[in-house]
Design an enzyme around this catalytic site. Structure first.
Site, PDB file in Angstrom:
ATOM      1  N   ARG A 272       0.840  -1.219   0.000  1.00 53.68           N
ATOM      2  CA  ARG A 272       0.000   0.000   0.000  1.00 53.68           C
ATOM      3  C   ARG A 272       0.867   1.259   0.000  1.00 53.68           C
ATOM      4  O   ARG A 272       0.529   2.255  -0.650  1.00 53.68           O
ATOM      5  CB  ARG A 272      -0.933  -0.009   1.210  1.00 53.68           C
ATOM      6  N   LYS A 273       1.973   1.204   0.734  1.00 52.96           N
ATOM      7  CA  LYS A 273       2.875   2.370   0.762  1.00 52.96           C
ATOM      8  C   LYS A 273       3.489   2.618  -0.608  1.00 52.96           C
ATOM      9  O   LYS A 273       3.639   3.775  -1.034  1.00 52.96           O
ATOM     10  CB  LYS A 273       3.980   2.155   1.802  1.00 52.96           C
ATOM     11  N   ILE A 274       3.868   1.541  -1.295  1.00 56.53           N
ATOM     12  CA  ILE A 274       4.437   1.690  -2.641  1.00 56.53           C
ATOM     13  C   ILE A 274       3.418   2.318  -3.586  1.00 56.53           C
ATOM     14  O   ILE A 274       3.737   3.236  -4.357  1.00 56.53           O
ATOM     15  CB  ILE A 274       4.896   0.308  -3.179  1.00 56.53           C
ATOM     16  N   PHE A 277       2.950   6.031  -2.728  1.00 56.72           N
ATOM     17  CA  PHE A 277       4.057   6.865  -3.207  1.00 56.72           C
ATOM     18  C   PHE A 277       3.934   7.097  -4.713  1.00 56.72           C
ATOM     19  O   PHE A 277       4.182   8.213  -5.197  1.00 56.72           O
ATOM     20  CB  PHE A 277       5.393   6.192  -2.887  1.00 56.72           C
TER      21      PHE A 277
END
EC number: 2.7.7.7
Length: 609
Positions: A272-274, A277
């Protein structure tokens, strides 16, 4: 680890040397070892360890117990007593492959028996008992035995129960075999993946520099650094694995959750962070962490040499320490007690938190070669780590010293060369402080001196002597972190490979060695089956240095990297002197030191030596 456990090892070994070695291994880990089954020790045995390479069938395992010999010698014709005192007790003891013991030691924890147990031995024990006691089954004992116990008919298992249990055991064995095949298949895929990554140079700096995922890699590395400062090893490990998976995607931009979640060792949260970003150019949680005052204070305190995350957190929470001035004040009034390393870490805080230019390391190198020439002309001097890999900056200086005259550790230690060199360096004013020391390793702080005008002569030989001379004046005022490692000559290749790095290269090669049945350390490449554990030492229980909860999976980044200073037995040694041959044996093409900067994305400014 195995406190209060008693292991019967089969088959019985007749070699006194091997028996003594095994007993020492078991004793180190709190266990007892029995080399044969007797009437006296059967009550004490908690596990039966089987050398499955020698005993790879149920019949071979049963035969090695020598039950008929035990029966004839101590029980015949008292079959009832023999069953009660030997067979019924053995049925309650797990029969497991010896690899369970070794794997538990290597991972630092007692593993589950499920994948190692051989339950069908229990049924075969009963069959074996019936075979050699059939003539004496109904006879009365010739003498009264103190421990003789007769089972009532209601207590005797029925034949149907045995057959049902046998079916269950057969099914369990089939499931274990299926898992073993799956595990072997996964191992082959991982070995191919590692060799392809190394031999096809998939992680070389040029590919990393042009990796479309480099921006998100840098963002994830900030998470890693923050959690490392907080001592959250679990999250650090997760981010390391995710970063290295992204590094391998040098031709594929990863911009969606669906793409990220398919990568090796990338979980839902990091995926989810990727995706976040890729969509917004930032990660909200990272910004929150970077603005968190408590996080910044704790991470900042860990920059003091000798202060880890646990100490930093304790200082903050228990003593409300938020700055270097607070540390000094609390130490002065006795609120906290500082170790020698922490006091030096505060004294040299500014010096030890700045990097060193390669040109300045060259000056230390020239001076060290001059001093070593006087102490012992046979000494070879190297500088390891990022310097040997050709990087333009380093965090400290790691001197690596060896000599053909000191082929073994005994020769090296008895020569006294380490103490002589340290004494000389102290006398000329190079050493400023000693952090720790042993017969073969010294950690120190040091300031450059121009011994015998060696540095001056070196500067004169350089075209940019004017600029370097000016820097030399500054360098003499800075105390650098300088470490010395003395290596026995017959371990030269393994030590060079280990201490050159980089970290990713080392872990990939060491994990590949593990999958191939070897153990690779700074002491050499060993046959793992012949080397149970390092002799004379216990595995370290330091989660900051080693991921002790290692489980074989698709990531090589959990491989232990902490063999420095461990005593090992020469048993099973394959190669230790030739650095290139070690890689050849593992099927890895030769990488020059500068080609080992794989996965580097923080320091992409290289310089060739």
């Amino acid at each position: 680890m195995f406190k209060e456990l008693v292991f019967l090892t089969i088959p019985k070994n007749s070699s006194k040397g091997i028996i003594a070695h095994k007993r020492k291994v078991f004793d180190i880990h709190g266990a007892q070892m029995k080399n044969s089954l007797t009437e006296r020790n059967v009550d004490k045995i908690t596990h039966i360890l089987i050398d499955y390479q020698q005993l790879n069938s149920i019949r071979a395992i049963i035969t090695s117990l020598k039950l008929e010999e035990l029966y004839n010698k101590n029980f015949k014709p008292d079959a009832t007593a023999f069953k009660a005192e030997i067979i019924d007790k053995l049925i309650k003891v797990p029969f497991i492959k010896e690899s369970w013991f070794n794997d538990s030691i290597e991972t630092g924890k007692v593993l589950s028996l499920t994948a190692y147990q051989i339950p069908e031995v229990h049924q075969e024990l009963l069959n074996e008992f019936e075979n050699f006691t059939k003539d004496g089954k109904s006879r009365s004992p010739t003498k009264k035995r103190k421990k003789s116990v007769s089972l009532s008919p209601s207590e005797q298992p029925t034949k149907k129960q045995y057959l049902d249990q046998d079916d269950k055991n057969t099914g369990r064995l089939a499931e274990q075999e299926r898992k073993a095949l799956k595990r072997d298949s996964r191992r082959e895929k991982i070995k191919l993946w590692i060799r392809t990554s190394l031999n096809d140079r998939l992680l070389e700096p040029s590919k990393v520099k042009n990796n479309p995922n480099l921006p998100v890699i840098k963002a994830l590395s900030e998470f890693q650094a923050l959690y490392d400062g907080l001592g959250d090893d679990f999250r650090v490990r997760g981010y390391i694995q995710a970063i290295n998976s992204l590094l391998l995607e040098h031709n594929n931009p990863i911009v969606t959750y669906q793409q990220a979640i398919k990568l090796r060792a990338v979980g839902q949260k990091i995926a989810r962070k990727i995706a976040e970003f890729a969509k917004t150019g930032k990660i909200a949680q990272l910004d929150t962490l970077k603005q968190d005052q408590q996080v910044q204070i704790i991470v900042g305190l860990t920059n003091i040499f000798g202060v880890g995350p646990a100490i930093a957190r304790n200082w903050y929470e228990a003593y409300h320490i938020t700055s270097m001035d607070d540390v000094k004040a609390k130490a002065k009034n006795g609120t906290i007690k500082l170790t020698k390393e922490q006091r030096l870490g505060i004294e040299y805080y500014d010096d030890w938190n700045q990097s060193i230019e390669r040109e300045m390391i060259d000056l230390h190198y020239e001076m060290m070669k001059e001093v070593c020439k006087e102490v012992d002309p046979s000494l070879d001097v190297h500088i390891m780590g990022s310097y040997r890999r050709g990087l333009s900056r380093s965090h400290d200086i790691d001197f690596f010293l060896t000599s053909p005259n000191y082929k073994t550790k005994h020769q090296l230690v008895n020569s006294g060369v380490a103490k002589k060199l340290m004494g000389k360096l102290n006398a000329i004013g190079y050493l400023q402080c000693e952090l720790s020391g042993s017969d073969t390793k010294f950690l120190s702080g040091a300031k450059l001196v121009d011994y015998n005008d060696r540095v001056k002569k070196f500067l004169e030989s350089r075209k940019s002597a004017g600029e370097l001379t000016e820097k030399f004046g500054d360098e003499k005022r800075i105390c650098r972190r300088v470490d010395f490692l003395f290596v026995q000559y017959n371990e030269l290749g393994a030590a060079l490979l280990y201490f050159t790095g980089n970290d990713i290269f080392n872990r990939m090669v060491r994990f590949l060695a593990r999958l191939e049945g070897y153990k690779l350390s700074n002491h050499g490449l060993f046959d793992r089956s012949a080397l149970t554990i390092p002799v004379g030492s216990e595995p370290r229980n330091n989660s900051r240095a080693k991921n002790s909860n290692y489980q074989e999976n698709d990531s090589f980044f959990d491989e232990s990297d902490d063999d420095d200073d461990i005593e090992v037995s020469p048993q099973g040694l394959i190669e230790s002197f030739d650095e290139k041959r070690i890689l050849d044996l593992l099927g890895v093409v030769w990488h020059t030191p500068m080609e080992r900067n794989i996965g580097e994305f923080k320091r992409l400014d290289f310089t060739k030596k």
